[in-house]
Design a protein around this motif. Structure first.
Motif: not given
Length: 108
Positions: A6, A8, A43, A52, A73, A82, A88, A90-92
């Motif tokens: 993902w 961030m 990361i 990540a 976090w 965030c 955070p 997160q985009t998969e």
């Protein structure tokens, strides 16, 4: 093995502090990752984008994050984009190709 990837995003000017905090990562956070079945976690950074990569033996159990995770976090929240609860954003990332030399037949 299950791999998750993902993206961030760091806030501008926070690159060095983000790295420093990971260089001094909490031992209890590493223990939590081991206990939850994470085999590898890396990361990478490209500008303000964090990539990540997590490898684990089985899918993660669906449950509320551990208090140690919430504390980490919250500590990282000033450095990155965030959600309001300090998780955070997160985009998969979708897998589209993988090469594993160990799985190729010997005649290739």
């Amino acid at each position: 093995m299950i791999r998750r990837v993902w993206l961030m995003t760091l806030k501008p000017g926070c690159e060095a502090e983000y790295k420093a905090r990971h260089d001094a990562i909490w031992p209890e956070l590493l223990d939590l990752m081991r206990a939850s079945g994470i085999r590898n976690f890396t990361i990478h950074r490209h500008g303000l984008t964090l990539i990540a990569i997590q490898d684990r033996d089985e899918p993660a159990a669906v449950s509320e994050p551990d208090p140690i995770q919430w504390r980490w976090w919250a500590a990282m929240e000033p450095l990155m984009e965030c959600h309001p609860d300090s998780r955070p954003i997160q985009t998969e990332v979708e897998d589209v190709f993988a090469f594993h030399a160990a799985t190729l037949p010997k005649d290739h």
